[in-house]
Scaffold this active site. Structure first.
Site, short mmCIF file in Angstrom:
data_model
loop_
_atom_site.label_atom_id
_atom_site.label_comp_id
_atom_site.label_asym_id
_atom_site.label_seq_id
_atom_site.Cartn_x
_atom_site.Cartn_y
_atom_site.Cartn_z
N SER A 146 0.84 -1.19 0.00
CA SER A 146 0.00 0.00 0.00
C SER A 146 0.88 1.24 0.00
CB SER A 146 -0.89 0.02 1.25
OG SER A 146 -1.51 1.28 1.40
N TYR A 159 -1.23 0.45 10.88
CA TYR A 159 -1.45 -0.21 9.59
C TYR A 159 -0.29 0.11 8.64
CZ TYR A 159 -3.54 -1.11 4.97
OH TYR A 159 -3.77 -1.54 3.70
N1 LIG Z 1 -8.89 -1.28 0.46
C1 LIG Z 1 -7.85 -0.45 0.37
O1 LIG Z 1 -8.00 0.80 0.39
C2 LIG Z 1 -6.46 -1.00 0.22
C3 LIG Z 1 -5.45 -0.12 -0.23
C4 LIG Z 1 -4.15 -0.61 -0.34
C5 LIG Z 1 -3.87 -1.93 -0.03
N2 LIG Z 1 -4.87 -2.74 0.40
C6 LIG Z 1 -4.51 -4.10 0.77
O2 LIG Z 1 -5.11 -5.01 -0.12
C7 LIG Z 1 -5.31 -6.27 0.54
C8 LIG Z 1 -6.73 -6.74 0.27
O3 LIG Z 1 -7.63 -5.84 0.87
P1 LIG Z 1 -9.12 -5.59 0.34
O4 LIG Z 1 -9.22 -4.14 -0.02
O5 LIG Z 1 -9.44 -6.60 -0.69
O6 LIG Z 1 -9.98 -5.79 1.67
P2 LIG Z 1 -10.80 -7.06 2.18
O7 LIG Z 1 -11.83 -7.42 1.19
O8 LIG Z 1 -11.21 -6.71 3.57
O9 LIG Z 1 -9.70 -8.21 2.20
C9 LIG Z 1 -8.89 -8.48 3.30
C10 LIG Z 1 -8.72 -9.98 3.37
O10 LIG Z 1 -7.86 -10.31 4.46
C11 LIG Z 1 -8.41 -11.45 5.09
N3 LIG Z 1 -7.91 -11.60 6.45
C12 LIG Z 1 -8.00 -10.76 7.48
N4 LIG Z 1 -7.41 -11.29 8.56
C13 LIG Z 1 -6.94 -12.52 8.19
C14 LIG Z 1 -6.24 -13.55 8.86
N5 LIG Z 1 -5.89 -13.46 10.14
N6 LIG Z 1 -5.92 -14.66 8.17
C15 LIG Z 1 -6.27 -14.81 6.85
N7 LIG Z 1 -6.93 -13.86 6.17
C16 LIG Z 1 -7.25 -12.72 6.84
C17 LIG Z 1 -9.90 -11.17 5.06
O11 LIG Z 1 -10.60 -12.36 5.36
P3 LIG Z 1 -11.99 -12.43 6.19
O12 LIG Z 1 -13.07 -12.44 5.15
O13 LIG Z 1 -11.87 -13.69 6.95
O14 LIG Z 1 -12.03 -11.20 7.08
C18 LIG Z 1 -10.03 -10.73 3.61
O15 LIG Z 1 -10.04 -11.85 2.77
C19 LIG Z 1 -5.01 -6.05 2.02
O16 LIG Z 1 -3.71 -6.52 2.30
C20 LIG Z 1 -5.03 -4.52 2.14
O17 LIG Z 1 -4.20 -4.08 3.19
C21 LIG Z 1 -6.16 -2.32 0.51
#
Ligand SMILES: NC(=O)c1ccc[n+]([C@@H]2O[C@H](COP(=O)([O-])OP(=O)(O)OC[C@H]3O[C@@H](n4cnc5c(N)ncnc54)[C@H](OP(=O)(O)O)[C@@H]3O)[C@@H](O)[C@H]2O)c1
Length: 253
Positions: A146, A159
Site C-alpha cells: 500500500s 497499519y
Molecule cells: N482497500 C484499500 O483501500 C487498500 C489499499 C491498499 C492496499 N490494500 C490491501 O489489499 C489487501 C486486500 O484488501 P481488500 O481491499 O481486498 O480488503 P478485504 O476485502 O477486507 O480483504 C482483506 C482480506 O484479508 C483477510 N484476512 C483478514 N485477517 C486474516 C487472517 N488473520 N488470516 C487470513 N486472512 C485474513 C480477510 O478475510 P476475512 O473475510 O476472513 O475477514 C479478507 O479476505 C489487504 O492486504 C489490504 O491491506 C487495501
C-alpha cells in the site's frame, strides 16, 4: 505455467475472500486460469468468493483453511496446497486488516493482532509458499502492499508500518528469488473503495478493486516489479516522501 503474456493457469490467494483479490481472479479466469485456490478464514465471505470464481468459469475453485496468525501451521499449509493442487503459477498475498488506529494505539494487544495479520504472519506464510515455488522452479508472487507503507502517517501508522514491513520483505524476497524462476510483483494501491474502507472519506486518487485488477493484469504482462494504482501515485508519493516532518505530521486522517 505463466504464458508469455503473463497469464497464469493456477492461482492461490492468501486472504481468499479479499475484494481486491476477487476482482483479480475475475480477470484471470476468463483469460486462462483454470484452478483457483482461495485460502482464508472459513465463513460466508470465503464461500462467496469460491462461488464467484466458479461462476467466472474456473474448472477447480476451492477454499482452504488459512489464518495468517497461525504461523506454526504455515509449512503444513503450503505442503498440503502444493501436494493437492500441483504447481501453482501465481500466489496473491491479499490478507490484511485496517484496524482502528485510535483503538489500537491504546491497546497493544489489538495493535499486535494487526501487525501479526498484515506483516509477521503473512510474511511467514510467504516464506513457506516461496519455498515450494522455488522447488517447482517457476511462478509469480503478487504482494498487496500500500502507499500507506511508504511513509507512516500519524492517522494510521500502525497499519502503515505493517505495510512498510511487508513491502520491504517483498523487495528482499524478490532479490532472494532471483534466478529461481519465481518472480515477485509488489502492488501499491492508494485508497480503494471497498469493504475495507467502507464508511471512510475517500482519499485523493481513490480507486476501485477493478482498477487494481486491471493494473495487476497489465503488470503481469509487462513483468513489472512494482505497480502503483493509480499510476499517478508513483510521482505523488515521491514528493510526499520528502515533505518536511512538521508538514507531514499535520496530514489529515
Ligand atoms: N482497500 C484499500 O483501500 C487498500 C489499499 C491498499 C492496499 N490494500 C490491501 O489489499 C489487501 C486486500 O484488501 P481488500 O481491499 O481486498 O480488503 P478485504 O476485502 O477486507 O480483504 C482483506 C482480506 O484479508 C483477510 N484476512 C483478514 N485477517 C486474516 C487472517 N488473520 N488470516 C487470513 N486472512 C485474513 C480477510 O478475510 P476475512 O473475510 O476472513 O475477514 C479478507 O479476505 C489487504 O492486504 C489490504 O491491506 C487495501
Amino acid at each position: 505455467m505463466i504464458d508469455a503474456t503473463g497469464r497464469p493457469q493456477s492461482v492461490l490467494v492468501l486472504g481468499g475472500s479479499s475484494e481486491i483479490a476477487g476482482a483479480i481472479v475475475a480477470r484471470l479466469v476468463p483469460g486462462r486460469c483454470r484452478t483457483v485456490v482461495l485460502a482464508g478464514r472459513e465463513g460466508p465471505r470465503l464461500t462467496g468468493a469460491v462461488e464467484a470464481a466458479r461462476r467466472s468459469g474456473a474448472d477447480v475453485a476451492e477454499a482452504v483453511a488459512f489464518d495468517t496468525t497461525e504461523v506454526g501451521h504455515h509449512m503444513d499449509f503450503a505442503e498440503r496446497v502444493f501436494e493437492r493442487f500441483g504447481d501453482i503459477d501465481l500466489v496473491i498475498a491479499a490478507a490484511g486488516v485496517l484496524g482502528d488506529q485510535e483503538v489500537d494505539a491504546a491497546d497493544p494487544v489489538a495493535a499486535a493482532a494487526v501487525m501479526t495479520t498484515n506483516y509477521t504472519g503473512l510474511a511467514a506464510a510467504l516464506l513457506a509458499v516461496a519455498g515450494r515455488m522455488r522447488l517447482q522452479g517457476h511462478g509469480r508472487i503478487i504482494v498487496l502492499s500500500s502507499v500507506a507503507g511508504e511513509r507512516a502517517r500519524r492517522a494510521n501508522y500502525i497499519y502503515g508500518s505493517t505495510k512498510s514491513g511487508l513491502d520491504a520483505f517483498a523487495q528482499g524476497l524478490a532479490d532472494d528469488l532471483e534466478g529461481s524462476g519465481v518472480g515477485v510483483m509488489i502492488v501499491r494501491p492508494g485508497f480503494v473503495r471497498d469493504r475495507m474502507t467502507e464508511g471512510m472519506t475517500a482519499a485523493p486518487f481513490a480507486t476501485t478493486p477493478e482498477a487494481v485488477a486491471e493494473a495487476v493484469v497489465r503488470g503481469l504482462a509487462s513483468d513489472a516489479a512494482v505497480v502503483y494504482v493509480p499510476t499517478v501515485l508513483r510521482g505523488v508519493m515521491a514528493v510526499l516522501r520528502h515533505l518536511p516532518r512538521a508538514v507531514w505530521r499535520r496530514m489529515p486522517g
